[in-house]
Design an enzyme around this catalytic site. Structure first.
Site, PDB file in Angstrom:
ATOM      1  N   PHE A 133      -5.751   7.510  -7.856  1.00 60.49           N
ATOM      2  CA  PHE A 133      -5.399   6.998  -9.178  1.00 60.49           C
ATOM      3  C   PHE A 133      -5.961   5.592  -9.333  1.00 60.49           C
ATOM      4  CE2 PHE A 133      -2.715   5.023 -12.436  1.00 60.49           C
ATOM      5  CZ  PHE A 133      -2.840   5.970 -13.427  1.00 60.49           C
ATOM      6  N   ASP A 218      -9.389  -0.507  -4.012  1.00 60.14           N
ATOM      7  CA  ASP A 218      -8.370  -0.617  -5.052  1.00 60.14           C
ATOM      8  C   ASP A 218      -7.032  -0.893  -4.364  1.00 60.14           C
ATOM      9  OD1 ASP A 218      -6.332  -0.196  -6.860  1.00 60.14           O
ATOM     10  OD2 ASP A 218      -7.272   1.516  -7.846  1.00 60.14           O
ATOM     11  N   LYS A 247      -0.373  -5.129 -10.492  1.00 57.00           N
ATOM     12  CA  LYS A 247       1.021  -4.889 -10.095  1.00 57.00           C
ATOM     13  C   LYS A 247       1.708  -6.152  -9.543  1.00 57.00           C
ATOM     14  CE  LYS A 247       0.836   0.133  -9.612  1.00 57.00           C
ATOM     15  NZ  LYS A 247       1.799   0.588 -10.595  1.00 57.00           N
TER      16      LYS A 247
HETATM   17  C1  PLP Z   1      -4.027   2.219  -7.014  1.00 55.04           C
HETATM   18  C2  PLP Z   1      -3.877   1.988  -8.487  1.00 55.04           C
HETATM   19  N1  PLP Z   1      -4.946   1.589  -9.195  1.00 55.04           N
HETATM   20  C3  PLP Z   1      -4.881   1.367 -10.506  1.00 55.04           C
HETATM   21  C4  PLP Z   1      -3.695   1.549 -11.191  1.00 55.04           C
HETATM   22  C5  PLP Z   1      -3.645   1.300 -12.669  1.00 55.04           C
HETATM   23  O1  PLP Z   1      -2.940   0.136 -12.924  1.00 55.04           O
HETATM   24  P1  PLP Z   1      -2.421  -0.178 -14.405  1.00 55.04           P
HETATM   25  O2  PLP Z   1      -1.354   0.817 -14.716  1.00 55.04           O
HETATM   26  O3  PLP Z   1      -1.909  -1.588 -14.310  1.00 55.04           O
HETATM   27  O4  PLP Z   1      -3.591  -0.063 -15.302  1.00 55.04           O
HETATM   28  C6  PLP Z   1      -2.554   1.958 -10.499  1.00 55.04           C
HETATM   29  C7  PLP Z   1      -1.289   2.176 -11.200  1.00 55.04           C
HETATM   30  O5  PLP Z   1      -0.380   2.847 -10.746  1.00 55.04           O
HETATM   31  C8  PLP Z   1      -2.640   2.182  -9.110  1.00 55.04           C
HETATM   32  O6  PLP Z   1      -1.595   2.593  -8.395  1.00 55.04           O
END
Ligand code: PLP
Length: 389
Positions: A133, A218, A247
């Site tokens: 994700f 990420d 986050k």
């Molecule tokens: C690993 C990872 N990358 C990107 C995101 C996306 O973040 P946002 O919801 O702040 O756009 C998330 C959100 O859960 C995530 O867990």
């Protein structure tokens, strides 16, 4: 006001993309939150791994209050001391003296920035992981490896291949000299807290170096001490080319970042990317407060001990087949697909957790949650698991 009334009002006022929540939270302190009916909950989800110091932490309240009362927003036409100090701190955490930072508001935007940065290599192909994700905007969604989220919105950005996570042979087949970047979560969060084989990231690093592809980590969910390190990949000993964060970074305020290391830090030139709110004085003030508290309270050491405590307690419970993850990002694998049911029963008992998938309960609490509160979670989880489900 009742929870049910708020839910009805939500349905009328908000688009249906989330489905209407059934409880409405109005107040929080530390790891406790209260709903609109006054019921107290112990928060083991932390706004999905975001409220890294819990609710209403005095250091964040003070920093934000002071900043909003002094200068709220400047745009990137002007510099502001907070944005520079925060960029310097994040760069220093990577251990790379050439590292430089771009600020955004969310994880998706941080990953969009990484995607654009990789285009500056002159290539466009990307390799990502099945199940990963990376966010919901069109570029981030294109890298997200979950068909149910992608398929309604096809066609997405072209040139992106998804390979099984943790499978180095599949990665070797997918990556070539034409690959601009590989993006990986060091532990897959949304997919159910999936930990790759211990040497996987190091092997991917080697492949990326051989093929001239950027390795983008990420760390949106695994960053900011969540796993017991600043960034969730550090257990692997690698140096990535790009790290994305969000986050926990803003301690509950919307802040995302892309840190580019080494030569990757030179790829953007003036005019290549931007964000009106990026590096806003208030959100960066919050992040500076977060970092200070994590360092002063030696939170990374605490988080590692908490992991051991929870793993030992939970692994013994009947119906649990595995507890995986790192620090305070843990996935509890159940023998049966009853994660949603257990989540609801935990909520009845005043504990907020999340069903990452049918059979995995995820916890990602504030990193300063007390041992007493963690113990309470374990005790109630054991009780709920003993129900006839
Ligand atoms: C690993 C990872 N990358 C990107 C995101 C996306 O973040 P946002 O919801 O702040 O756009 C998330 C959100 O859960 C995530 O867990």
């Amino acid at each position: 006001m009742k929870n049910a009334q708020v839910s009805t009002a939500w349905k009328k006022a908000l688009l249906d993309n989330y489905g209407a929540p059934s409880i409405s939270l109005v107040k929080g302190k530390g790891s406790e939150v209260f709903d609109v009916e006054g019921k107290k909950y112990l928060d083991l989800l932390g706004g999905i791994a975001t409220n890294i110091l819990g609710h209403a932490h005095p250091a964040i309240v003070k920093a934000v209050t002071r900043q909003v009362g002094t200068l709220g927003h400047v745009s990137n036409f002007y510099a502001h001391p907070n944005v520079i100090e925060l960029a310097q701190k994040l760069a220093a955490m990577t251990g790379d003296k050439n590292a430089r930072v771009f600020f955004a508001q969310s994880g998706a935007e941080a990953n969009e920035a990484a995607m654009k940065l990789s285009r500056r290599t002159g290539k466009y192909r990307i390799v990502a992981a099945q199940g990963a994700f990376h966010g919901r905007t069109m570029g981030a969604l294109s890298m997200t490896g979950q068909p149910s989220k992608r398929e309604p919105f096809l066609p997405l950005v072209k040139g992106i291949k998804h390979v099984p996570y943790g499978d180095i042979k599949a990665m070797r087949r997918a990556i070539s000299n034409k690959t601009a970047m590989v993006i990986l979560e060091p532990i897959m969060g949304e997919a159910g807290v999936i930990v790759p084989p211990v040497d996987y990231l190091a092997q991917v690093r080697e492949l990326c170096t051989q093929k001239g592809a950027l390795l983008v980590i990420d760390a949106v969910q695994t960053g900011m001490a969540r796993t017991g390190d600043w960034f969730g990949y550090e257990y692997s000993g690698i140096t990535p080319d790009v790290i994305t964060l969000a986050k926990g970074l803003g301690g509950g305020l919307p802040l995302g970042a892309m840190i580019a290391l080494g030569d990757a830090a030179q790829l953007f030139v003036a005019g290549d990317h931007g964000s009106t709110f990026g590096g806003n004085p208030i959100t960066t003030a919050a992040a500076l407060a977060v970092i200070k508290v994590i360092e002063k309270d030696k939170i990374m050491i605490k988080v590692r001990k908490d992991q051991e405590f929870i793993m030992q307690r939970i692994a013994l419970i009947e119906g649990v087949s595995e507890v995986r993850g790192a620090g305070l990002l843990l996935g509890i694998q159940l023998d049966k697909p009853i994660a949603s049911k257990i989540t609801l029963q935990m909520r009845e008992e005043g504990i907020l957790v999340n069903a990452a998938n049918d059979s995995t309960i995820r916890i990602a609490p504030a990193l300063n949650i007390s041992r007493l509160q963690l113990n309470k979670f374990c005790t109630i989880f054991e009780k709920v698991m003993s129900h006839d489900n």
